[in-house]
Design a protein around this motif. Sequence first.
Motif: not given
Length: 215
Positions: A27-29, A63, A65-66, A69, A72, A78-80, A105
């Motif tokens: 999951t994105p952090e 990082f 970009e995700q 969902y 991944p 990762t980030f969204e 998150l």
Amino acid sequence: MTDSANVQSLVDELEAQATQEKADAETPEIGIIMGSDSDLDVMAGSETGRPGAYDVLTEELGFEEQTDYDDPPESRFTFETFVVSAHRTPGLMYTYAETAADRGLDVIIAGAGGKSADLPNMTASIAYPLPVIGVPVQEKSLPSVIGMPQGAPIVAVDAGKSFNAALSAVQILARQHDDLRERLVDYHEGLQDDVGTVSRDLHELGTPGFRSQQD
């Protein structure tokens, strides 16, 4: 007011994701949200202007970009990115903030422009105790973003500086991830090296020679 089909589909997806059990690595952090796509050059960075959150996360700190969902990227961190308007899509804003922690998150970066830059503040109130870093997209947005009452905290950076917001987000994550701490240290040492190089060149070339080298 009824949400549009596009907005409702996003709300449904976020709510469904919040019920899934996923490993942290999947999951994105970091969640990056902004009030309008017109804020993208500030929040992500622009080729003709100041670098932003996207630039430092992807180019300096490793990082990715995700965008899916359930699929991944290979990077551990990762980030969204979403557009979430506090005034035009309040239901989406509420759902995003309310489900953020359950979706994995660890910190949210929220940017908004104009005098009524309410997205960071409202997101911080709803997502509490998840940390939210506010980015005033314009100078006139600054009072709105930082104007939270006692007991309703938000961390904020100076106007337009989503780059620093991303660094602060990773500093928060680095308390639990030694790998991120090492990346931050390497980045900072690189800044020091750059200053040292410029200082030596200026001294050894002299001011006229240094200026001509930059032209």
